[in-house]
Design a protein around this motif. Sequence first.
Motif, mmCIF file in Angstrom:
data_model
loop_
_atom_site.group_PDB
_atom_site.id
_atom_site.type_symbol
_atom_site.label_atom_id
_atom_site.label_comp_id
_atom_site.label_asym_id
_atom_site.label_seq_id
_atom_site.Cartn_x
_atom_site.Cartn_y
_atom_site.Cartn_z
ATOM 1 N N PHE A 281 0.788 -1.276 0.044
ATOM 2 C CA PHE A 281 0.021 -0.058 0.005
ATOM 3 C C PHE A 281 0.899 1.376 -0.053
ATOM 4 O O PHE A 281 0.618 2.158 -0.762
ATOM 5 C CB PHE A 281 -1.116 -0.093 1.251
ATOM 6 C CG PHE A 281 -1.569 1.326 1.545
ATOM 7 C CD1 PHE A 281 -2.689 1.783 0.597
ATOM 8 C CD2 PHE A 281 -1.403 2.148 2.586
ATOM 9 C CE1 PHE A 281 -3.259 3.044 0.790
ATOM 10 C CE2 PHE A 281 -2.164 3.463 2.711
ATOM 11 C CZ PHE A 281 -2.910 3.923 1.794
ATOM 12 N N ILE A 282 1.934 1.326 0.878
ATOM 13 C CA ILE A 282 2.664 2.378 0.916
ATOM 14 C C ILE A 282 3.627 2.673 -0.308
ATOM 15 O O ILE A 282 3.758 3.877 -0.943
ATOM 16 C CB ILE A 282 3.589 2.395 2.155
ATOM 17 C CG1 ILE A 282 2.947 2.314 3.693
ATOM 18 C CG2 ILE A 282 4.638 3.370 2.097
ATOM 19 C CD1 ILE A 282 3.879 2.174 4.751
ATOM 20 N N ASN A 283 4.027 1.647 -0.994
ATOM 21 C CA ASN A 283 4.707 1.507 -2.231
ATOM 22 C C ASN A 283 3.920 2.181 -3.305
ATOM 23 O O ASN A 283 4.330 3.072 -4.016
ATOM 24 C CB ASN A 283 5.423 0.111 -2.638
ATOM 25 C CG ASN A 283 6.245 0.182 -3.724
ATOM 26 O OD1 ASN A 283 7.290 0.858 -3.730
ATOM 27 N ND2 ASN A 283 5.663 -0.460 -4.913
ATOM 28 N N ASP A 284 2.600 1.693 -3.565
ATOM 29 C CA ASP A 284 1.684 2.208 -4.413
ATOM 30 C C ASP A 284 1.341 3.730 -4.141
ATOM 31 O O ASP A 284 1.467 4.516 -5.080
ATOM 32 C CB ASP A 284 0.450 1.405 -4.518
ATOM 33 C CG ASP A 284 0.851 0.195 -5.294
ATOM 34 O OD1 ASP A 284 2.038 0.077 -6.087
ATOM 35 O OD2 ASP A 284 -0.080 -0.896 -5.346
ATOM 36 N N TYR A 285 1.186 4.075 -2.849
ATOM 37 C CA TYR A 285 0.755 5.235 -2.589
ATOM 38 C C TYR A 285 1.842 6.489 -2.896
ATOM 39 O O TYR A 285 1.553 7.345 -3.599
ATOM 40 C CB TYR A 285 0.833 5.586 -0.947
ATOM 41 C CG TYR A 285 0.138 6.879 -0.547
ATOM 42 C CD1 TYR A 285 -0.957 7.412 -0.704
ATOM 43 C CD2 TYR A 285 1.363 7.674 0.021
ATOM 44 C CE1 TYR A 285 -1.363 8.416 -0.245
ATOM 45 C CE2 TYR A 285 0.827 8.915 0.422
ATOM 46 C CZ TYR A 285 -0.543 9.540 0.282
ATOM 47 O OH TYR A 285 -0.709 10.634 0.708
ATOM 48 N N PHE A 286 3.202 6.315 -2.586
ATOM 49 C CA PHE A 286 4.119 7.089 -3.113
ATOM 50 C C PHE A 286 4.592 6.934 -4.410
ATOM 51 O O PHE A 286 5.027 8.097 -5.013
ATOM 52 C CB PHE A 286 5.389 6.838 -2.135
ATOM 53 C CG PHE A 286 5.287 7.284 -0.791
ATOM 54 C CD1 PHE A 286 5.408 8.830 -0.366
ATOM 55 C CD2 PHE A 286 4.853 6.510 0.284
ATOM 56 C CE1 PHE A 286 5.076 9.275 0.789
ATOM 57 C CE2 PHE A 286 4.611 7.006 1.623
ATOM 58 C CZ PHE A 286 4.938 8.511 1.810
ATOM 59 N N LYS A 287 4.352 5.955 -5.025
ATOM 60 C CA LYS A 287 4.593 5.943 -6.586
ATOM 61 C C LYS A 287 3.664 6.735 -7.461
ATOM 62 O O LYS A 287 4.263 7.327 -8.205
ATOM 63 C CB LYS A 287 4.510 4.393 -6.721
ATOM 64 C CG LYS A 287 5.080 3.796 -8.152
ATOM 65 C CD LYS A 287 4.753 2.271 -8.157
ATOM 66 C CE LYS A 287 5.927 1.614 -9.065
ATOM 67 N NZ LYS A 287 5.459 0.115 -9.174
ATOM 68 N N ASN A 288 2.394 6.825 -6.721
ATOM 69 C CA ASN A 288 1.257 7.684 -7.541
ATOM 70 C C ASN A 288 1.363 9.068 -7.053
ATOM 71 O O ASN A 288 0.417 9.855 -7.637
ATOM 72 C CB ASN A 288 0.038 7.073 -7.462
ATOM 73 C CG ASN A 288 -0.233 5.926 -8.067
ATOM 74 O OD1 ASN A 288 0.529 5.502 -9.116
ATOM 75 N ND2 ASN A 288 -0.549 4.655 -7.316
ATOM 76 N N LEU A 289 2.259 9.294 -6.075
ATOM 77 C CA LEU A 289 2.262 10.992 -5.636
ATOM 78 C C LEU A 289 2.762 11.706 -6.765
ATOM 79 O O LEU A 289 3.677 11.360 -7.492
ATOM 80 C CB LEU A 289 3.090 11.121 -4.611
ATOM 81 C CG LEU A 289 2.470 10.812 -3.275
ATOM 82 C CD1 LEU A 289 3.574 11.361 -2.014
ATOM 83 C CD2 LEU A 289 1.091 11.751 -3.184
#
Length: 71
Positions: free
Chosen positions: A63-71
């Motif tokens: 979740f954290i990986n996808d969250y920051f990837k999409n910022l």
Amino acid sequence: MAFESKKKQISKSLQETLKEVTTPSAVETFERTKQYQFTLQPSVREKIDSLAKEKGYRSASSFINDYFKNL
């Protein structure tokens, strides 16, 4: 014949589908993951876990990986 041959239509449809699948925008580059250590307050970790579960992620790290990837 009891039915019409739709071989050409099926072939055309398959070719169009393959074009869509192999477009550069649909292909992501693979990047290996690496472990990192962060210090968080337990309440923050619980919120991250809750958000990840709510959004259907298997783990908080994905979740954290996808969250920051999409910022």
